[in-house]
Write an enzyme that holds these catalytic residues in place. Structure first.
Site, PDB file in Angstrom:
ATOM      1  N   ASP A 266       0.638  -1.199  -0.131  1.00 60.61           N
ATOM      2  CA  ASP A 266       0.033  -0.246  -0.120  1.00 60.61           C
ATOM      3  C   ASP A 266       0.829   1.017  -0.042  1.00 60.61           C
ATOM      4  OD1 ASP A 266      -1.750   1.926  -0.031  1.00 60.61           O
ATOM      5  OD2 ASP A 266      -3.165   0.408   1.623  1.00 60.61           O
TER       6      ASP A 266
HETATM    7  C1  BGC Z   1      -5.101   3.314   0.253  1.00 61.20           C
HETATM    8  C2  BGC Z   1      -5.401   2.008  -0.634  1.00 61.20           C
HETATM    9  C3  BGC Z   1      -5.479   2.810  -2.387  1.00 61.20           C
HETATM   10  C4  BGC Z   1      -4.537   3.595  -2.152  1.00 61.20           C
HETATM   11  C5  BGC Z   1      -3.710   3.688  -3.820  1.00 61.20           C
HETATM   12  C6  BGC Z   1      -4.540   3.725  -0.149  1.00 61.20           C
HETATM   13  O1  BGC Z   1      -4.054   5.235   0.909  1.00 61.20           O
HETATM   14  O2  BGC Z   1      -5.477   2.354   1.417  1.00 61.20           O
HETATM   15  O3  BGC Z   1      -6.779   1.510  -0.900  1.00 61.20           O
HETATM   16  O4  BGC Z   1      -5.373   1.786  -3.251  1.00 61.20           O
HETATM   17  O5  BGC Z   1      -4.339   4.605  -1.197  1.00 61.20           O
HETATM   18  O6  BGC Z   1      -4.560   5.090  -3.930  1.00 61.20           O
END
Ligand code: BGC
Length: 736
Positions: A266
């Protein structure tokens, strides 16, 4: 990477994408390999040189098709090996045409709704050059305080697994190389939905047995549906953050499940391994993440900074690194990007076209859950009404009805409830309108007066209350989950006029509604319904459409009951309506009595406000004649459980027929009920249908104390009905 090192580990031959990935790997420098493992944020940054030099394998958040094509051109024509880019984007519940939030879509209990929604989102996203989305989010959560419950498919592993798999099929289509398919990503692996206190990013502690029985099954389902990638969670699980969790990423995902796609971290989560206190510095974080098998780093650049020296010192073996890069290249070949890296938007249907809008409208219609309907207040009659007061901050707000984590949808496409009620009313009845509050959070009462006035003058007041979009989603958790701001006061004031209230709630989570329940005649729970929420909701309120949604999550009476979910354990002292006492019933200076000695709260009892699976219709369904194909079956056999469901009303309707079972004794205690099947059944007025579920003994398996997946012989109960409190039941045995 020599092909032999992959074939050595498995018995089946390489696919053509895998073979191509292997030969490409053999030509790559270390720098180029690390480049493939790096995903950077686009959105306006000049990435040209980095792409040209082979330092970037994926870009996220760039959705301008011309820019995307230019990035792909540089990657293909100006980088040494011409490797195309993965273009990632959060396409969570629609791209331009916004569908209900995932939790709302889950309330449809209709895999077709989720599959079609994902397919439309994929087509719209692909028209801008996006070829990879970070969805579906299939974190089981039983905590409505957690803002990300909005992005989830609810509390139940079975429902979430079926619906999550449908989303994977929708995004990925028949084959990844189709122009309107995009790669899906099962996230967040795993346990994120169990963060303590419903607090985002918090720690999660889940015993392995529970992990395997509750949190992992939806991910396994997504894998079975062919999901191309996984995303590691931000959170730590039992002390080990997911981005450095070898047990999750290697043992479970790769070894036990044989996943041969790739895992992305993530956002910034590899750097955060040190913030967690799991590693001492960035370099150690990289070592842990690569050991765990995180193929791609999102947003931060630690792989680039530290892998070269870790390889030089022999801390990471180049063969290991190759296996991480291999998964990324394989997906690029599977997506057909080497042959078709560019996007021609002209080849795609126009986004937000009438077909997409109609699908979003159908989805919203099926997602709304009728929670209360006293004296058949609903449906409202267009012809019998003289006037309607439309009240509330969410009645006419095209932005707020879209819901959380929408980056590409635009409010001007939204059809609001106020517009829709005007369209439906025509000259038939008068529509009076007052927002009553400047926002859902507003604490002032300035607008109440006008709202109360129009309510007093009207035949019915429809109040559009709830939460604006920003109150749920990532990093938007709440410790109180009631109607925010001065909403309760406004409802009380409108109720005092004597005009009946129909409450429509738009929200990103279950809210505690106990304090207003008695003030309103009907409640339609609409979640955040998306672009077409307005017409869908108004059609339901006026009976043009029939409510058929069912709750994918239990609604607590009070936040202190959380976590409250239907598949609870019985405990040694199970509560029942006979053995609980309410706080007001305790005598003054009562002696230390046992008060029933069971698992309940003095001020909330033990039941939710609305149970999992619950949802009313404008008709009534009768369940009868539960039959089993046998009293007992042998291991490896299938039992058929069937019942008759009848539409006892005068309107055509659809019922979600649900099957629950209970395994009466287990090597580890089993839930009091577990959903094992469901089906949407259309029924004409008066019509009856037999609904059958075939359950193989494998479907009754669970992980025991030794973490083995086993079906145990013994007694089972089964229920068929319209919610998790279904009464109609039978029992059966599984023989040794
Ligand atoms: C989130 C993810 C997301 C990623 C990209 C993160 O803050 O936890 O679920 O896909 O950002 O935007």
């Amino acid at each position: 990477m020599p092909q032999s090192s992959i074939t050595a580990k498995r018995s089946y031959p390489l696919s053509s994408s895998e073979a191509k990935a292997c030969s490409l790997l053999e030509q790559m420098t270390l720098e180029e390999k690390i480049g493939q493992m790096s995903q950077v944020n686009g959105g306006g940054w000049n990435l040209h040189d980095a792409i040209r030099n082979g330092h970037i394998g994926s870009v996220l958040n760039e959705v301008d098709v011309e820019k995307v094509n230019e990035l792909q051109r540089i990657a293909m024509q100006e980088s040494r090996l011409g490797i195309p880019l993965l273009i990632g984007r959060d396409v969570i519940h629609g791209f331009k045409t916004i569908f209900p939030i995932p939790l709302g879509q889950a309330a449809s209990w209709d895999p077709k709704v989720l599959e079609q929604g994902a397919a439309i989102a994929a087509t719209e996203a692909a028209s801008t050059g996006v070829n990879w989305t970070f969805a579906p989010m299939i974190d089981i959560t039983r905590d409505p305080r957690w803002g990300r419950i909005a992005e989830s498919l609810g509390e139940d592993p079975y429902l979430c697994g079926v619906l999550g798999a449908a989303m994977v099929r929708g995004f990925q289509g028949n084959q990844l190389s189709d122009s309107n398919s995009i790669a899906a990503c099962a996230k967040h692996f795993v346990g994120y939905g169990a963060v303590e206190g419903g607090l985002d990013y918090n720690t999660a502690n889940i015993p392995e047995n529970e992990l395997r029985n509750v949190y992992l099954p939806p991910f396994k389902q997504a894998l079975n549906a062919g999901v191309a990638t996984f995303m590691a969670s931000f959170s730590d699980l039992n002390g080990v953050p997911a981005a450095g969790n070898e047990f999750l990423m290697r043992q479970i995902l790769r070894e036990e499940w044989c996943f041969n796609g790739f895992v992305v971290s993530d956002w910034d989560a590899i750097r955060e391994l040190t913030v967690h206190g799991f590693t001492a510095n960035d370099r150690d974080a990289v070592l842990e993440a690569t050991n765990a098998g995180i193929n791609m780093e999102m947003a931060s650049s630690l792989y680039k900074d530290h892998i070269p020296s870790l390889i030089a010192e022999g801390k990471i073996e180049e063969a290991e690194l190759d296996s991480l890069v291999f998964g990324i290249l394989k997906l690029k070949f599977e997506l057909g990007l080497f042959d078709n890296p560019y996007t021609d938007p002209g080849q795609f249907p126009q986004p937000v076209n009438p077909d997409h809008l109609q699908a979003a409208r159908d989805a919203a219609e099926r997602s709304c859950v009728l929670l209360k309907n006293d004296h058949q207040m609903l449906p409202l009659s267009r012809d019998a009404l003289g006037s309607v007061a439309v009240i509330g901050p969410l009645a006419d707000d095209g932005y707020e009805q879209l819901g959380t984590w929408v980056f590409d949808g635009e409010a001007h496409h939204s059809h609001t409830c106020l517009q829709a009620v005007h369209d439906l009313a025509g000259d038939a009845f008068e529509v009076r309108w007052a927002s009553g509050m400047s926002s859902s959070r507003s604490r002032d009462h300035d607008g109440h007066h006008e709202a109360v006035k129009i309510a007093a003058e009207s035949d019915v007041a429809i109040m559009f209350m709830g939460e604006e979009s920003i109150l749920s989603g990532e990093a938007h958790c709440r410790a109180e989950i009631d109607l925010p701001g001065s909403q309760e006061a406004l409802i009380n004031e409108v109720a005092a006029t004597g005009t009946s209230i129909v409450l429509v709630v738009m929200a990103g989570r279950p809210l505690t509604l106990g304090s207003v329940l008695d003030k309103v005649s009907a409640i339609l729970y609409a979640w955040h319904p998306g672009t077409m929420g307005g017409p869908a909701i108004i059609d339901l309120l006026f009976g043009v459409a029939m409510p058929s949604g069912k709750l994918p999550v239990s609604f607590p009476r009070l936040v202190g009951q959380v976590p409250i979910y239907y598949a609870r354990k019985n405990t040694g002292r199970p509560p029942s309506h006979e053995n609980i006492t309410h706080i007001d019933e305790i005598d003054g200076r009562a002696a230390q009595t046992s008060l029933g000695m069971s698992a309940f709260h003095l001020d909330a009892g033990f039941t939710p406000q609305f149970p999992f699976g619950f949802g009313l219709s404008y008709t009534h369904f009768d369940y009868r004649e539960f039959e089993r194909s046998a009293e007992s079956i042998a291991m490896g056999e299938t039992i058929t459980l069937s019942a008759t469901v009848q539409n006892c009303g005068s309107r055509e309707a659809e019922e979600v027929v649900q099957l629950y079972i209970r395994d009466l004794a287990g090597n580890v205690t089993r839930p009091v009920r577990e959903l094992k099947g469901f089906r949407r059944v259309p029924l004409a007025p008066g019509e009856s249908k037999r609904v059958s579920f075939e359950i193989h003994t494998d479907e009754l398996a669970f992980h025991n104390r030794k973490m083995e997946l086993v079906t145990e012989p013994g007694g089972f109960h089964a229920w068929i009905g319209g919610d998790s409190n279904a009464h109609l039941w039978t029992e059966f045995q599984i023989r040794e």
